[in-house]
Motif scaffolding. Sequence first.
Motif, PDB file in Angstrom:
ATOM      1  N   THR A  48       0.820  -1.206   0.000  1.00  0.00           N
ATOM      2  CA  THR A  48       0.000   0.000   0.000  1.00  0.00           C
ATOM      3  C   THR A  48       0.856   1.258   0.000  1.00  0.00           C
ATOM      4  N   ARG A  49       0.318   2.303  -0.625  1.00  0.00           N
ATOM      5  CA  ARG A  49       1.008   3.594  -0.656  1.00  0.00           C
ATOM      6  C   ARG A  49      -0.016   4.713  -0.629  1.00  0.00           C
ATOM      7  N   THR A  50       0.223   5.678   0.230  1.00  0.00           N
ATOM      8  CA  THR A  50      -0.617   6.872   0.287  1.00  0.00           C
ATOM      9  C   THR A  50      -0.025   7.948  -0.616  1.00  0.00           C
ATOM     10  N   GLN A  51      -0.796   8.976  -0.870  1.00  0.00           N
ATOM     11  CA  GLN A  51      -0.335  10.081  -1.713  1.00  0.00           C
ATOM     12  C   GLN A  51       0.866  10.797  -1.088  1.00  0.00           C
ATOM     13  N   VAL A  55       7.274   6.121  -0.906  1.00  0.00           N
ATOM     14  CA  VAL A  55       7.371   4.705  -1.273  1.00  0.00           C
ATOM     15  C   VAL A  55       6.193   3.941  -0.676  1.00  0.00           C
ATOM     16  N   ALA A  56       5.970   2.754  -1.176  1.00  0.00           N
ATOM     17  CA  ALA A  56       4.908   1.890  -0.657  1.00  0.00           C
ATOM     18  C   ALA A  56       5.452   1.000   0.451  1.00  0.00           C
ATOM     19  N   ALA A  74       8.448   0.032  -4.555  1.00  0.00           N
ATOM     20  CA  ALA A  74       7.882   1.011  -5.476  1.00  0.00           C
ATOM     21  C   ALA A  74       6.508   0.551  -5.945  1.00  0.00           C
ATOM     22  N   ARG A  75       5.551   1.454  -5.958  1.00  0.00           N
ATOM     23  CA  ARG A  75       4.229   1.222  -6.539  1.00  0.00           C
ATOM     24  C   ARG A  75       3.483   2.541  -6.546  1.00  0.00           C
TER      25      ARG A  75
END
Length: 136
Positions: A48-51, A55-56, A74-75
Amino acid sequence: VTDNGAGIAESSLDLLAKRGCTSKTSTISSGNSLAAIAAISAHIKICTRTQDSPVACQISVNSNGVIGQITHVARNQGTTVSVVQPLSKLPVRYNLVKAQSTRIKASIREWMVAYCLANHTIGVSLAYTGAKGTQN
């Protein structure tokens, strides 16, 4: 299941699959969803990644809800949840699912289509991995 939603903050990951912790969904009945899925699977993987995050975060949750080490990858923004060997903790159900996998996949696909139509601003993808690692 993959979405391009808001993602989950790294500070919230330790509670992600704990029973009684409310999920980001809008109904109370879904608050134990990840805990319930983890309990009957070999484990679940979450990326998961937030704005706001550069990095995720990627984690693995075992069947007891214990979260492994957080790794950074990375995502794009959003969340991916992968269930590894669903129902493997319930052998009778697991064998039933294996025997009826085509019908069950169709039911899951229908549910995902309905979800996507109701939430048209969020992108979602669904992939099935076969016994030999092939994706459908």
